[in-house]
Design an enzyme around this catalytic site. Structure first.
Site, short mmCIF file in Angstrom:
data_model
loop_
_atom_site.label_atom_id
_atom_site.label_comp_id
_atom_site.label_asym_id
_atom_site.label_seq_id
_atom_site.Cartn_x
_atom_site.Cartn_y
_atom_site.Cartn_z
N GLY A 1 -3.64 1.59 -7.15
CA GLY A 1 -5.17 1.61 -7.55
C GLY A 1 -5.94 1.43 -6.63
N LYS A 2 -7.25 1.78 -6.67
CA LYS A 2 -8.17 1.96 -5.55
C LYS A 2 -9.66 1.46 -6.08
CE LYS A 2 -9.75 4.88 -1.89
NZ LYS A 2 -8.84 4.52 -0.75
N LYS B 1 -1.65 -6.24 -3.47
CA LYS B 1 -3.25 -6.15 -3.71
C LYS B 1 -3.58 -6.51 -2.51
CE LYS B 1 -6.81 -7.21 -6.98
NZ LYS B 1 -7.08 -7.64 -8.38
N THR C 1 -13.93 -0.47 -5.01
CA THR C 1 -14.53 -0.87 -3.91
C THR C 1 -13.97 -2.30 -3.00
OG1 THR C 1 -15.84 -1.78 -5.51
CG2 THR C 1 -16.79 0.04 -4.64
N TYR C 2 -13.10 -2.97 -4.01
CA TYR C 2 -12.56 -4.13 -3.50
C TYR C 2 -11.55 -3.76 -2.57
CZ TYR C 2 -8.64 -2.40 -6.29
OH TYR C 2 -7.83 -1.43 -6.58
N GLY C 3 -10.83 -2.79 -2.42
CA GLY C 3 -9.90 -2.62 -1.84
C GLY C 3 -8.78 -1.71 -2.36
N LYS C 4 -7.62 -2.08 -2.47
CA LYS C 4 -6.36 -1.26 -2.91
C LYS C 4 -5.17 -2.24 -3.45
CE LYS C 4 -4.43 -0.44 1.55
NZ LYS C 4 -3.70 0.43 2.49
N VAL C 5 -4.40 -1.24 -4.32
CA VAL C 5 -3.26 -1.94 -4.79
C VAL C 5 -2.25 -0.96 -4.42
CG1 VAL C 5 -1.71 -2.71 -6.49
CG2 VAL C 5 -3.95 -3.29 -6.68
N ASP D 1 -12.41 -10.25 -18.02
CA ASP D 1 -12.36 -8.70 -17.74
C ASP D 1 -11.30 -8.17 -18.48
OD1 ASP D 1 -13.43 -6.66 -16.67
OD2 ASP D 1 -12.47 -6.97 -14.56
P1 ADP Z 1 -9.46 -5.03 -9.53
O1 ADP Z 1 -9.65 -6.47 -9.27
O2 ADP Z 1 -9.94 -4.12 -8.43
O3 ADP Z 1 -9.66 -4.14 -11.00
P2 ADP Z 1 -6.59 -4.79 -10.36
O4 ADP Z 1 -5.78 -5.71 -9.91
O5 ADP Z 1 -7.12 -4.55 -11.54
O6 ADP Z 1 -7.82 -4.46 -9.35
O7 ADP Z 1 -5.70 -3.36 -9.71
C1 ADP Z 1 -6.33 -2.11 -9.98
C2 ADP Z 1 -5.41 -1.21 -10.60
O8 ADP Z 1 -4.40 -1.06 -9.76
C3 ADP Z 1 -4.93 -1.44 -12.13
O9 ADP Z 1 -5.97 -1.07 -12.82
C4 ADP Z 1 -3.54 -0.72 -12.05
O10 ADP Z 1 -3.77 0.93 -12.29
C5 ADP Z 1 -3.15 -0.82 -10.55
N1 ADP Z 1 -2.17 -1.81 -10.40
C6 ADP Z 1 -2.71 -3.21 -10.20
N2 ADP Z 1 -1.32 -3.99 -10.01
C7 ADP Z 1 -0.37 -3.37 -10.35
C8 ADP Z 1 0.96 -3.69 -10.43
N3 ADP Z 1 1.43 -4.88 -10.19
N4 ADP Z 1 1.71 -2.67 -10.76
C9 ADP Z 1 1.37 -1.28 -11.01
N5 ADP Z 1 -0.04 -1.07 -10.95
C10 ADP Z 1 -0.90 -2.03 -10.70
MG MG Z 2 -8.99 -4.83 -12.79
MG MG Z 3 -10.49 -7.67 -10.57
#
Ligand code: ADP
Ligand code: MG
Ligand code: MG
EC number: 2.7.11.1
Length: 280
Positions: free
Chosen positions: A14-15, A36, A17-21, A128
């Protein structure tokens, strides 16, 4: 911490503005996990620690994403580790204009409702709720978990009337011109849960924004207030039983909205779409 020394990055999950996962393998343990990364530029240490500690605190619930007790920083990011959800998030599997098969949707919302009930029993409000924040372990939604506690706050704490994501934001939060003492309340999650349910079952949003000026919302408001008369067109596929539930989840005044607990009673019924809809 030198990330590459301990973790091998497999791909980005995931990506924003906050950063990435990132999906990574822990080089020593050999296990997969999701890291994260929150940009230090846009995230205060306090917010990072809040998200991390709330997530850790809620981890015992089997319907909430499990956190490993790992948090560290690099030059650019604050980082924490959580279990990896191999099928991504719910948003990606909802077929647009069509929605999920009803049994899949039902199985999914049941798990989300348990997670929310747990959260609420801990006096926390997620703020959220949306498909992107529901992580799935298989495409049939046999195992789903609530995630992303970046917006989570204690019920009753004072906040500004701006929160969450459009179109999941409840009407009382949309009016940002009001500056009176507004407090975090469970009803925010209940409204978003109602919108989520609609999206899962139809593959559409019920409205763009819960504001006068949105014609779909206006139509819904008229129907909610009158309690009789024609059901708005995009709601006609639902059974009477499920419409009764939506009326409670999406009650216009937050005081009248039902609690998540009440959803369970409805889940026992055949309550969603009419058999004539052609949706499975
Ligand atoms: P944000 O706070 O910026 O929304 P999230 O924690 O929701 O960040 O993560 C962004 C996206 O990354 C999620 O919508 C999902 O698609 C992917 N993602 C986040 N955590 C996981 C995880 N543990 N396993 C698989 N995908 C993930
Ligand atoms: Mg999210
Ligand atoms: Mg969030």
């Amino acid at each position: 911490l030198e990330v590459n020394k301990y973790y091998e990055v497999i791909r980005e999950l995931g990506k924003g503005t906050y950063g990435k996962v990132d999906l990574v393998i822990h080089k020593i343990r050999g296990s997969k996990m999701a890291l994260k990364f929150l940009k230090k530029k846009s995230t205060k240490l306090k917010s990072f620690l809040r998200e991390y500690s709330i997530s850790l605190y809620l981890s015992p619930c089997p319907f909430i994403i499990n956190m490993f007790g790992i948090a560290f920083e690099t030059d650019e990011y604050y980082v924490f580790a959580q279990e990896y959800a191999p099928s991504g998030d719910l948003f990606d599997i909802i077929p647009p204009q069509v929605g999920l098969p009803e049994p899949v949707a039902k199985r999914c919302v049941h798990q989300v409702a348990i997670a929310l009930e747990y959260l609420h029993s801990k006096k926390l409000v997620h703020r959220d709720i949306k498909p992107e924040n529901i992580l799935i372990f298989d495409k049939e939604c046999r195992k789903v978990k609530l995630s992303d506690f970046g917006m989570t706050r204690r019920a009753g704490s004072p906040v500004k009337r701006v929160s969450g994501t459009i179109p999941y934001t409840a009407p009382e939060l949309c009016d940002t011109s009001k500056h009176d003492g507004f407090c975090v309340d469970y009803s925010t999650d209940v409204w978003a849960f109602g919108v989520l349910l609609f999206c899962m079952l139809t593959g559409n949003f019920p409205w763009e924004k819960a504001m006068p000026s949105d014609t779909f919302y206006e139509e819904f408001v008229r129907w909610q207030k009158r309690r009789t008369g024609a059901v708005p067109s995009q709601w006609r596929r639902f059974t009477d039983e499920s419409l009764r539930m939506f009326r409670k989840l999406l009650a216009l005044e937050q005081e009248r909205r039902c609690s998540v607990k009440e959803v369970f009673a409805h889940l026992g019924h055949r309550w969603m779409l009419d058999g004539t809809s052609g949706n499975h």
